[in-house]
Write a protein that holds these residues in place. Structure first.
Motif, PDB file in Angstrom:
ATOM      1  N   ARG A 189      37.655  45.694  38.589  1.00 48.00           N
ATOM      2  CA  ARG A 189      36.441  45.314  37.854  1.00 48.00           C
ATOM      3  C   ARG A 189      35.775  44.097  38.470  1.00 48.00           C
ATOM      4  O   ARG A 189      34.555  44.012  38.554  1.00 48.00           O
ATOM      5  CB  ARG A 189      36.793  45.017  36.389  1.00 48.00           C
ATOM      6  CG  ARG A 189      36.924  46.235  35.529  1.00 48.00           C
ATOM      7  CD  ARG A 189      37.145  45.833  34.105  1.00 48.00           C
ATOM      8  NE  ARG A 189      37.727  46.919  33.356  1.00 48.00           N
ATOM      9  CZ  ARG A 189      38.152  46.820  32.112  1.00 48.00           C
ATOM     10  NH1 ARG A 189      38.088  45.658  31.512  1.00 48.00           N
ATOM     11  NH2 ARG A 189      38.659  47.864  31.497  1.00 48.00           N
ATOM     12  N   THR A 190      36.589  43.130  38.878  1.00 48.41           N
ATOM     13  CA  THR A 190      36.034  41.928  39.512  1.00 48.41           C
ATOM     14  C   THR A 190      35.296  42.290  40.787  1.00 48.41           C
ATOM     15  O   THR A 190      34.176  41.824  41.042  1.00 48.41           O
ATOM     16  CB  THR A 190      37.154  40.928  39.829  1.00 48.41           C
ATOM     17  OG1 THR A 190      37.829  40.583  38.613  1.00 48.41           O
ATOM     18  CG2 THR A 190      36.585  39.658  40.463  1.00 48.41           C
ATOM     19  N   ARG A 221      32.201  44.092  39.822  1.00 49.49           N
ATOM     20  CA  ARG A 221      31.213  43.185  39.264  1.00 49.49           C
ATOM     21  C   ARG A 221      30.509  42.385  40.349  1.00 49.49           C
ATOM     22  O   ARG A 221      29.287  42.194  40.321  1.00 49.49           O
ATOM     23  CB  ARG A 221      31.872  42.247  38.258  1.00 49.49           C
ATOM     24  CG  ARG A 221      30.865  41.343  37.528  1.00 49.49           C
ATOM     25  CD  ARG A 221      31.487  40.582  36.380  1.00 49.49           C
ATOM     26  NE  ARG A 221      32.528  39.681  36.846  1.00 49.49           N
ATOM     27  CZ  ARG A 221      33.822  39.857  36.643  1.00 49.49           C
ATOM     28  NH1 ARG A 221      34.252  40.932  35.989  1.00 49.49           N
ATOM     29  NH2 ARG A 221      34.709  38.978  37.091  1.00 49.49           N
ATOM     30  N   TRP A 258      28.167  44.651  42.102  1.00 52.91           N
ATOM     31  CA  TRP A 258      27.006  44.912  41.257  1.00 52.91           C
ATOM     32  C   TRP A 258      26.046  43.722  41.263  1.00 52.91           C
ATOM     33  O   TRP A 258      24.833  43.901  41.289  1.00 52.91           O
ATOM     34  CB  TRP A 258      27.471  45.230  39.852  1.00 52.91           C
ATOM     35  CG  TRP A 258      26.338  45.429  38.877  1.00 52.91           C
ATOM     36  CD1 TRP A 258      25.960  44.609  37.864  1.00 52.91           C
ATOM     37  CD2 TRP A 258      25.421  46.525  38.864  1.00 52.91           C
ATOM     38  NE1 TRP A 258      24.874  45.101  37.207  1.00 52.91           N
ATOM     39  CE2 TRP A 258      24.513  46.294  37.796  1.00 52.91           C
ATOM     40  CE3 TRP A 258      25.275  47.673  39.630  1.00 52.91           C
ATOM     41  CZ2 TRP A 258      23.494  47.166  37.505  1.00 52.91           C
ATOM     42  CZ3 TRP A 258      24.240  48.560  39.325  1.00 52.91           C
ATOM     43  CH2 TRP A 258      23.377  48.304  38.269  1.00 52.91           C
ATOM     44  N   GLU A 259      26.618  42.512  41.210  1.00 51.62           N
ATOM     45  CA  GLU A 259      25.762  41.327  41.253  1.00 51.62           C
ATOM     46  C   GLU A 259      24.971  41.260  42.556  1.00 51.62           C
ATOM     47  O   GLU A 259      23.796  40.878  42.573  1.00 51.62           O
ATOM     48  CB  GLU A 259      26.615  40.069  41.093  1.00 51.62           C
ATOM     49  CG  GLU A 259      27.178  39.885  39.683  1.00 51.62           C
ATOM     50  CD  GLU A 259      28.083  38.687  39.581  1.00 51.62           C
ATOM     51  OE1 GLU A 259      28.330  38.050  40.629  1.00 51.62           O
ATOM     52  OE2 GLU A 259      28.554  38.377  38.467  1.00 51.62           O
TER      53      GLU A 259
END
Length: 216
Positions: A33-34, A37, A40-41
């Protein structure tokens, strides 16, 4: 009761082990997830930058002070942009036709010297033109912009032309005089004309208007 108690303890033990396994799996999921994320950022940041860039491109014409609401360059701007060519083109024609004849017939300079210095001077432009473009584009930051400070050096044309038409009487000395003054003239042309030609595309981003600028 004992059986129920033993069953409850066994159930709690199994739940604890299951929770531990879930935690371990969840730990692996958190790493993913990190990473997701962060990716995605980066995607979101890139899309924001791209959208701003597209917005700038779509509204860029409105930022030009020299155009009207329809994107046409004002006629007096076109006239001022074209005015220097009325002096420069005849001067260049005069140098490349009549000055050459003057040195050959009246001064008696060898045609080989004339041809050599003409080729050398124009070959020198291969180095000076890109260099001047880089200086004007990237290294010039003044209150008058990147182009106008160099365009204000246009009187150097007159100095170079005066030197060209004032050779010594000796043909050998006149040959080298021609080489130096001819080179100096086109160095002045690089110094002034390269920023001047770069000014046109900065007046408008409309291709038809840019064509109109250079056709005046």
């Amino acid at each position: 009761m004992t059986t129920n108690g033993g069953t409850e303890m066994t159930t709690m033990s199994e739940s604890s082990m299951g929770a531990k396994c879930v935690a371990e799996k969840k730990g692996l999921s958190e790493q993913r997830r990190t990473a997701a994320r962060l990716l995605w950022e980066k995607v979101v940041t890139g899309s924001i930058v791209a959208s701003k860039f597209i917005s700038i491109l779509t509204t860029r014409r409105q930022t030009y002070a020299q155009v009207d609401e329809e994107g046409h360059v004002f006629w007096h701007i076109k006239l001022m942009f074209a005015a220097p060519q009325f002096a420069l083109i005849p001067l260049t024609l005069l140098i490349n036709v009549f000055i050459i004849k003057f040195y050959l017939d009246d001064i008696g300079v060898s045609a080989a010297f004339i041809a050599f210095f003409q080729i050398f001077s124009r070959s020198f432009d291969v180095l000076t033109d890109p260099m001047m473009a880089h200086i004007s584009d990237n290294l010039t930051h003044t209150r008058y912009g990147r182009r106008i400070p160099y365009m204000m050096l246009a009187p150097l044309y007159a100095v170079a032309f005066f030197l060209l038409v004032s050779p010594p009487e000796d043909p050998d000395a006149a040959a080298y005089w021609f080489g130096g003054s001819y080179l100096f003239f086109y160095f002045c042309d690089t110094l002034v004309n390269v920023p001047f030609q770069a000014l046109g595309p900065e007046l408008t981003d409309d291709s038809d208007e840019r064509t109109s600028l250079y056709m005046w």
